[in-house]
Design an enzyme around this catalytic site. Structure first.
Site, PDB file in Angstrom:
ATOM      1  N   GLU A 122      30.987  29.478  36.786  1.00 54.86           N
ATOM      2  CA  GLU A 122      31.538  29.040  35.993  1.00 54.86           C
ATOM      3  C   GLU A 122      30.607  27.619  35.372  1.00 54.86           C
ATOM      4  O   GLU A 122      30.985  27.312  34.410  1.00 54.86           O
ATOM      5  CB  GLU A 122      32.640  29.153  35.876  1.00 54.86           C
ATOM      6  CG  GLU A 122      33.671  30.523  36.002  1.00 54.86           C
ATOM      7  CD  GLU A 122      33.221  31.453  37.203  1.00 54.86           C
ATOM      8  OE1 GLU A 122      33.891  32.374  37.303  1.00 54.86           O
ATOM      9  OE2 GLU A 122      32.900  30.356  38.150  1.00 54.86           O
ATOM     10  N   GLU A 139      36.647  26.042  45.690  1.00 58.30           N
ATOM     11  CA  GLU A 139      37.573  26.932  45.533  1.00 58.30           C
ATOM     12  C   GLU A 139      38.502  26.449  45.319  1.00 58.30           C
ATOM     13  O   GLU A 139      39.287  26.579  44.378  1.00 58.30           O
ATOM     14  CB  GLU A 139      37.572  27.654  46.238  1.00 58.30           C
ATOM     15  CG  GLU A 139      36.620  29.132  46.079  1.00 58.30           C
ATOM     16  CD  GLU A 139      36.672  29.767  45.305  1.00 58.30           C
ATOM     17  OE1 GLU A 139      36.540  30.591  45.486  1.00 58.30           O
ATOM     18  OE2 GLU A 139      35.964  29.258  44.059  1.00 58.30           O
ATOM     19  N   ASP A 142      42.651  33.382  33.617  1.00 62.32           N
ATOM     20  CA  ASP A 142      41.117  32.552  32.483  1.00 62.32           C
ATOM     21  C   ASP A 142      40.521  33.524  31.851  1.00 62.32           C
ATOM     22  O   ASP A 142      40.470  33.671  30.420  1.00 62.32           O
ATOM     23  CB  ASP A 142      40.060  32.407  33.821  1.00 62.32           C
ATOM     24  CG  ASP A 142      39.686  33.798  34.469  1.00 62.32           C
ATOM     25  OD1 ASP A 142      40.607  34.284  34.273  1.00 62.32           O
ATOM     26  OD2 ASP A 142      38.987  33.370  35.651  1.00 62.32           O
ATOM     27  N   GLU A 187      37.667  44.047  38.318  1.00 61.93           N
ATOM     28  CA  GLU A 187      35.888  44.085  38.768  1.00 61.93           C
ATOM     29  C   GLU A 187      34.707  45.150  38.699  1.00 61.93           C
ATOM     30  O   GLU A 187      34.161  44.721  38.729  1.00 61.93           O
ATOM     31  CB  GLU A 187      35.960  44.035  40.860  1.00 61.93           C
ATOM     32  CG  GLU A 187      36.549  42.766  40.995  1.00 61.93           C
ATOM     33  CD  GLU A 187      36.114  41.334  40.618  1.00 61.93           C
ATOM     34  OE1 GLU A 187      34.782  41.268  40.398  1.00 61.93           O
ATOM     35  OE2 GLU A 187      36.675  40.220  41.109  1.00 61.93           O
TER      36      GLU A 187
END
Length: 948
Positions: free
Chosen positions: A406, A388, A294, A147
């Site tokens: 996204e 989610e 991803d 992150e």
């Protein structure tokens, strides 16, 4: 999480060994050349309407960014419900979610390049000065390497990229002298100790001040990391090396990528979700394109675009071939086992895979991108937001929605690739839903439950970094942007890195030093940028023809082929597989079928029968799949039976000034009184009863007459309280928990039971609020005296709530078209498919004779990495029997079955290891009204397994 657009076009031939700046620039947007092709299909959107929507995006950003700066800065993030900043150590810990917070003004850094994209150059200059003046990167706090890299390092590099661009233009940032780059370099060196492992894979966390392993660091003992966590570093680290000339950053990131490539499963060419950073063994062997993996795939392709290294493209194409061969089941993308890729690992999908259509656009594979995007859009139209996680039959699996960008990202890239105005309408829907359901007075609040419309006190930094950037670019014309967006590549956090870095400080060898690549059909590379082919046939209705069969896939269709079935065998006369609902433990034929499916029965000493499946013992791979499905169905049947008597959550919505329906509280239902799911909602002002416990005749009937009475829990039965307030003339009741500090975030959903007598005489609705939610109403009464609420089965559209009332201008401006949208009906939660994600499972049956009445308990056992055929198991535990579980029922028998939904939540709070902070919280008057809502930890505990 995809590539920025460019305009050189795929139609022009680009030599494979052309200068890499040209190749990268061409690859950056070999998708836009076809935008002029679209002359039919969806009705075109006028320039005036696009400008109007673009201006609306600007206003929404100002609302979010302005409230962060006013109420939260210099804290990392804004808490939009309580109008204050979220500071590590001053709020209850949310677990791994808080690892993104490092006391470095995260939201401001993450928003830097968004300000420039939105043409807010003066605000950008002011923001850069604040970062240089206020931000400290030497805090004693443990943060996520992943992150911190994508948000902070990426934010500093994106800000630097656009700062030097503005300086070159000569109007702004003339004083700038690479200060942001120097901060980025400082942060880069602080992250490097995380790579001190034998494999080269970084530790998942690091202490910004003390690094790794030191006693004061409080980290360095971890053994596992997610594939995306280790594989999403190359863009930022390579850019830092190219900007500064310090090659060490790119070298470390390349080494991590090389190791992941070496550890791929060679027969399937897939990678798992989590890996041991010391041994390289796969810890979780399921593979997909969503959470945990991803951006690893994304960065392989983009590393080729930015750095011009063929090996990254070859790796990506090898993985992509495996994804389309095993994971892609259009329009779905389902996780599989890396060793047995023909077996699905789960029956649900997570929201992070919504980036994948955008990546497919960059790849040039337009048809599956359109299909998956359309499927996701249908889910959004049903629930207003993308949950989610949702099941293969499109039911809610995890109900949260933290305002993820996204889907907006993929919408933008599909529009740039096709020019189809349909995607402008999709973007318009996203804007309307954000304003209708997520906008609150102090920003935009994440959705705690997309089914009820309740909020979380959370506005993540990525919302400003990505969402507004993609939405604005979707509606903007080229002249609306002050620089050429085609000269930049988007990182996974939508930060902008210039493509000219491909020819700068090239001191890293591009030669591939990893093992051989799998030979693939040349057609796999036909659509790889750069190429000389157009992305789709010259047919203006092409995209529409792909979308049309998926229009009703969510509401009216039960998708076939989601889990592979033996349809051809059925047509040839073979018997269909044994279904769990038909199973009888005393039927010899059934026992023989189980044996064939690799399922065996074990009689336990306590009289129960345990079912155990080992796929390797099945007669064939098809029988193994049947056995997996049978085990899933057994778990589902038990979970469904356990929850038959449970009711879904209700909503208490504050509709009076200054809330106007923007605050939604999760409430527990009653098993008596008016059923809000079958009758119209109840609306009225609230009043406290006297006595407050409501256990005797009220002494203030005039105060509660025609109002919704507030009562405290305790000292008598709920039904007695309801009768007393009903006799006093109340139109409804809210029972507030007497356990101070209790919250729906930290306790399971509470249902009020009757008193064992006939309760048909109770005609008013009764709802239960935990202490922290109840305090919001009580504090509002103290501040505003008259507080009006709406009791309903789910949050209502604010247009209906505000009808006939004076509406604040900021609400009018942000909601140009308030339309009533159908909310999804509640659905029934069940045991998570996470517990049945492999070919080895075991289930306990309490009743051998009747599976419909059996009680099933399941939990995965820990297995050695070498136990490939027993990748997971299901054994007795608290998982299904625990009433706090938050899972969704999935129909696995090919039929569309509707269940009532039950949301039950469990959370944990823990104090930060270093609670002493020097920052003062900005206390706002509204703090006394809006209590601090804790995070829904249970969902994120489950997501921890996916390494979100």
């Amino acid at each position: 999480m995809s590539e920025a657009g460019g305009g050189r076009g795929c139609g022009s031939s680009v030599p494979q060994r052309a200068p890499w700046s040209l190749v990268a620039a061409t690859a950056a947007f070999c998708l836009v050349s076809a935008t002029s092709v679209w002359t039919a299909g969806a009705a075109p959107m006028s320039r005036e309407e696009r400008q109007k929507l673009g201006n609306q995006v600007l206003e929404m950003f100002d609302h979010a960014y302005g409230n962060y700066m006013e109420h939260a800065y210099p804290a990392d993030e804004l808490m939009p419900l309580t109008c204050r900043g979220r500071v590590r150590g001053q709020e209850p810990s949310r677990g791994d979610v808080d690892d993104a917070l490092g006391k470095f003004s995260l939201t401001l850094i993450d928003s830097l390049d968004t300000l420039v994209v939105l043409n807010k150059t003066k605000e950008f200059e002011d923001a850069v000065r604040k970062v240089l003046r206020d931000v400290n990167l030497d805090n004693d706090v443990v943060v996520s390497v992943f992150e911190t890299n994508i948000r902070v390092l990426g934010g500093l590099l994106g800000g630097h990229s656009l700062a030097i661009m503005l300086k070159e233009k000569g109007e702004y940032m003339q004083w700038y002298n690479d200060e942001l780059l120097q901060m980025a370099k400082q942060l880069g060196y602080k992250l490097l100790p995380a790579f001190n492992t034998t494999s080269g894979l970084p530790y998942p966390r690091i202490n910004l001040k003390f690094g790794i392993r030191k006693p004061e660091a409080r980290t360095g003992t971890e053994t596992d990391t997610c594939t995306a966590c280790a594989g999403t570093l190359i863009l930022e680290f390579a850019a830092l090396s190219r900007f500064t000339g310090a090659t060490i950053f790119e070298e470390y990131a390349r080494k991590a990528l090389d190791f992941l490539w070496e550890k791929r499963q060679r027969s399937s060419n897939l990678v798992g979700v989590t890996i041991n950073i010391h041994t390289g063994d796969w810890v979780r062997k399921d593979s997909g394109v969503g959470a945990g993996i991803d951006s690893y795939y994304e960065y392989l392709l983009k590393a080729y675009v930015l750095l011009g290294d063929d090996s990254f493209l070859e790796r990506f194409n090898t993985h992509y071939d495996a994804i389309m061969r095993y994971i892609s089941q259009p329009p779905l993308l389902l996780d599989v086992h890396i060793h047995k890729p023909m077996l699905n690992a789960r029956t649900w999908m997570d929201a992070l895979l919504a980036f994948f259509p955008g990546l497919q656009v960059l790849k040039g594979d337009i048809r599956p991108a359109i299909e998956t995007h359309e499927m996701l859009y249908q889910v959004i139209k049903k629930h207003n937001f993308l949950p989610e996680a949702f099941t293969t039959d499109f039911r809610v699996h995890w109900a949260q929605h933290p305002l993820r960008p996204e889907f907006a990202e993929s919408t933008y890239f599909l529009y740039k690739a096709t020019g189809d105005p349909y995607y402008l309408e999709v973007g318009k829907t996203l804007i309307e839903n954000l304003n209708k359901y997520a906008r609150v007075p102090c920003g935009f609040a994440a959705m705690k439950d997309v089914r009820t419309g309740s909020h979380e006190d959370r506005m993540d930094s990525f919302f400003l970094a990505e969402m507004f950037k993609y939405l604005y670019l979707l509606f903007a014309d080229k002249e609306d942007i002050i620089f050429d967006i085609e000269d930049y590549i988007f990182t996974t956090e939508a930060h902008l890195l210039p493509l000219w870095l491909s020819t700068t400080n090239q001191s890293i060898s591009k030669k591939n030093t990893t093992s051989e690549y799998t030979e693939l059909d040349d057609s796999n590379f036909d659509w790889t940028c750069p190429n000389t082919q157009i992305l789709f046939p010259n047919d203006p209705l092409y995209a529409q023809s792909i979308r049309e069969p998926l229009k009703n896939v969510v509401d009216k269709s039960c998708p076939r082929g989601i889990i592979r079935v033996r349809e051809e065998s059925f047509r040839s006369g073979a018997k269909p597989p044994l279904r769990a609902r038909d199973f009888m433990a005393t039927n010899p034929e059934h026992l023989e079928i189980l044996k064939k499916m690799g399922v065996s029965l074990i009689h336990l000493k306590d009289g129960r029968v345990q079912l155990v499946q080992h796929a390797i013992q099945a007669a064939s791979s098809i029988d193994a799949e049947d056995g997996l499905r049978f085990m899933q169905e057994m778990i589902e049947l038990s979970s469904q039976q356990q929850k038959e008597q449970q009711l879904p959550p209700r909503a208490v919505q504050i509709v009076s000034h200054p809330f106007f329906g923007r605050v939604v509280l999760t409430a527990g239902p009653a098993q008596f009184g008016l059923d809000l799911s079958k009758h119209k909602e109840t609306r009225g002002f609230v009043a406290s009863s006297k006595p407050y416990n409501g256990c005797s005749e009220l002494t203030n009937p005039e105060a509660v007459m025609g109002k919704i009475a507030l009562i405290q829990r305790g000292q008598c039965m709920f039904a007695e309280k309801a009768r007393n307030i009903q006799n006093a003339g109340a139109i409804g009741g809210i029972v507030i928990d007497d356990n101070e500090g209790s919250s729906s975030d930290t306790a399971p959903l509470f249902q009020m039971a009757g008193d064992g007598k006939d309760t048909d005489d109770i005609k008013i609705p009764m709802l239960f609020l935990f202490s922290k939610e109840g305090s919001i109403i009580l504090d509002a009464i103290r501040e505003y005296e008259e507080v009006e609420v709406l009791l309903s089965d789910k949050a209502k559209d604010r247009a209906a709530i505000l009808k006939g009332k004076m509406i604040p201008s900021y609400i009018i401006n942000s909601n140009p078209e308030m339309e009533n949208e159908e909310q999804p009906s509640s659905e029934n939660d069940s045991q998570s498919a996470e517990q049945i994600t492999s070919s080895s499972q075991e289930v306990d049956l309490v009743d051998q004779e009747s599976p419909e009445e059996s009680s099933l308990n399941s939990q995965p056992e820990s297995l050695s990495p070498a136990d490939m055929d027993n990748a997971a198991s299901v054994s007795p535990s608290e998982q299904i029997s625990n009433p706090m579980e938050n899972h969704e029922t999935t129909s696995l028998d090919g039929e569309c079955t509707d269940f009532d939904n039950q949301l039950q939540e469990q959370s944990e709070t823990e104090e930060d290891s270093n609670p002493n902070v020097s920052w003062d919280k900005k206390v706002q008057p509204i703090d006394s009204i809006l209590a601090d809502w804790n995070e829904d930890i249970e969902a994120f505990e489950m997501m921890e397994k996916d390494e979100l």
